[in-house]
Design an enzyme around this catalytic site. Structure first.
Site, PDB file in Angstrom:
ATOM      1  N   GLY A 132       0.792  -1.215   0.000  1.00  0.00           N
ATOM      2  CA  GLY A 132       0.000   0.000   0.000  1.00  0.00           C
ATOM      3  C   GLY A 132       0.828   1.271   0.000  1.00  0.00           C
ATOM      4  O   GLY A 132       0.482   2.255  -0.668  1.00  0.00           O
ATOM      5  N   CYS A 151       1.884   1.650  11.843  1.00  0.00           N
ATOM      6  CA  CYS A 151       2.933   2.458  11.227  1.00  0.00           C
ATOM      7  C   CYS A 151       3.365   3.610  12.122  1.00  0.00           C
ATOM      8  O   CYS A 151       4.387   4.240  11.875  1.00  0.00           O
ATOM      9  CB  CYS A 151       2.448   3.004   9.880  1.00  0.00           C
ATOM     10  SG  CYS A 151       2.109   1.708   8.680  1.00  0.00           S
TER      11      CYS A 151
END
Length: 399
Positions: free
Chosen positions: A71, A325
């Site tokens: 992604g 993340c």
């Protein structure tokens, strides 16, 4: 100790049937998909089948699917590729304050390069108002980037309205659909997007592979340079086994989506309702009706989120404080502060994300363990003790 995994927005377990489809491409059909001999053509056939499977999941053409490493690369390729290919010295991009770091960090890079970026704010529900996007547009706007489903809240954005707006103004429209693809219907025609990013490991596929949908006719400068792979969109020897795994995962998700939406949403709702009924001072975050089926985000007042995650993990339950993340960051979640939470509330917020392999038994285990964990953490909070005393006095006064 039974282990329960409620962090599917971070990554999902690889489906056994996906692994079995990948296995031959690791051992027997190991050829380079660009080679013209038998070994290469066997590998190429696997890649092209996967391309068709991903295209079917998105209602796209096979030729509009570009395979990437995931992604983040897909988002970077879309945003940088559009901006760098756009004509004119003055360029403007519109995005939102709640995007994934893969988008926000790229937007910050563009600003350093002299590109103007507008960050549209969200309300308390975490949903973008299309009128705010419209008001942010300028004559020099070259790209609109709005995520489909938020990775922390699960809220679904009104992409169809924004897509129509982009078409009317002849502006490219990109969406990060990493958290929605495979979980809810994603139709690139209905959403009117020109570019869409997805990742295999969010839909029970392997890590390290993803795809970028690029609408036919889109002018996109590649992020990488080398060979002529992926129709000159993304050079580099293809990760054949990973791509085949993504294709298989896409096919499985498409076949079982309707039943999984109902089943997973029911599990999430039961978990959420059980927590709210058994633990005081808990509030749900984001829009409760327009969200992907497996995500709930709750603020537990008078606790510290990291401590809660560790305590739950010690008892066998995996959850998170937000985006993987951003793990380790000292700053509160930018998504939660964007919807109006105070920093201490954001730090006390927990995301539970359920998926294909979760069961009713998982929910039962969590509901049995969680109240005691919260109570234990609150027992050392002076603010909670003060609140508890105040509540007791109020109850006595009312009685």
């Amino acid at each position: 100790m039974k282990r329960v995994y409620f962090d599917n927005n971070a990554t999902t377990p690889l489906a056994p049937e996906v692994f079995e489809v990948m296995r031959p491409y690791m051992l027997e059909d190991f050829g380079n998909a660009s080679s013209i001999h038998w070994f290469g053509q066997r590998a190429k056939a696997g890649v092209e089948k996967a391309r068709e499977q991903v295209a079917r999941l998105l209602n796209a053409r096979n030729t509009e699917i570009v395979f990437t490493s995931g992604g983040t690369e897909s988002d970077n390729t879309a945003i940088l590729g559009i901006v760098e290919a756009a004509r004119g010295e003055r360029k403007h991009v519109v995005t939102t304050t709640i995007e994934h770091p893969a988008v926000l960090s790229t937007a910050k890079l563009l600003e350093k390069r002299g590109v103007s970026v507008t960050y549209v704010r969200v309300g308390s529900t975490g949903v973008i108002d299309p009128d705010d996007v419209a008001n942010a547009l300028r004559p020099e706007t070259v790209l609109i980037s709005v995520m489909h489903a938020n990775n922390e809240l699960g809220t679904i954005q009104p992409l169809e309205e924004i897509g129509r707006l982009a078409r009317e103004r002849d502006i490219y429209f990109h969406t990060d659909a990493v958290q929605s693809t495979g979980k809810i219907p994603v139709d690139v025609e209905k959403l009117a997007v020109d570019l869409l990013a997805l990742s295999a490991h969010k839909l029970n596929g392997p890590k390290g592979v993803g795809a970028l949908y690029v609408r036919k006719g889109t002018i996109l400068r590649p992020l990488l340079y080398g060979g002529h792979h992926e129709r000159d969109r993304r050079p580099g020897t293809e990760n054949v086994a990973g791509i085949v795994g993504l294709g298989a995962a896409a096919e499985i998700a498409r076949a079982h989506m309707s039943e999984e939406i109902t089943r997973v949403a029911a599990l999430r709702d039961r978990l959420e309702a059980g927590i709210l009924a058994s633990v005081p001072f808990v509030v749900g975050n984001g829009d409760r009706s327009h969200r992907v089926p497996g995500t709930t985000n709750l603020t537990f007042d008078y606790i510290e989120g990291e401590g809660f995650v560790i305590a739950m993990d010690l008892r066998g339950i995996a959850c998170s404080t937000g985006s993987a993340c951003s793990s380790g960051s000292l700053e509160p979640s930018h998504v939660l502060t964007a919807i109006g939470l105070k920093p201490e509330q954001a730090r006390a917020s927990i995301r539970f994300s359920l998926g294909r392999f979760n069961t009713d038994d998982d929910v039962d285990v969590a509901l049995k363990i969680l109240p005691a964990v919260v109570e234990q953490l609150r027992a050392v909070s002076p603010h909670y003790r003060k609140e508890a005393v105040s509540t007791q006095r109020l109850v006595k006064a009312e009685s």
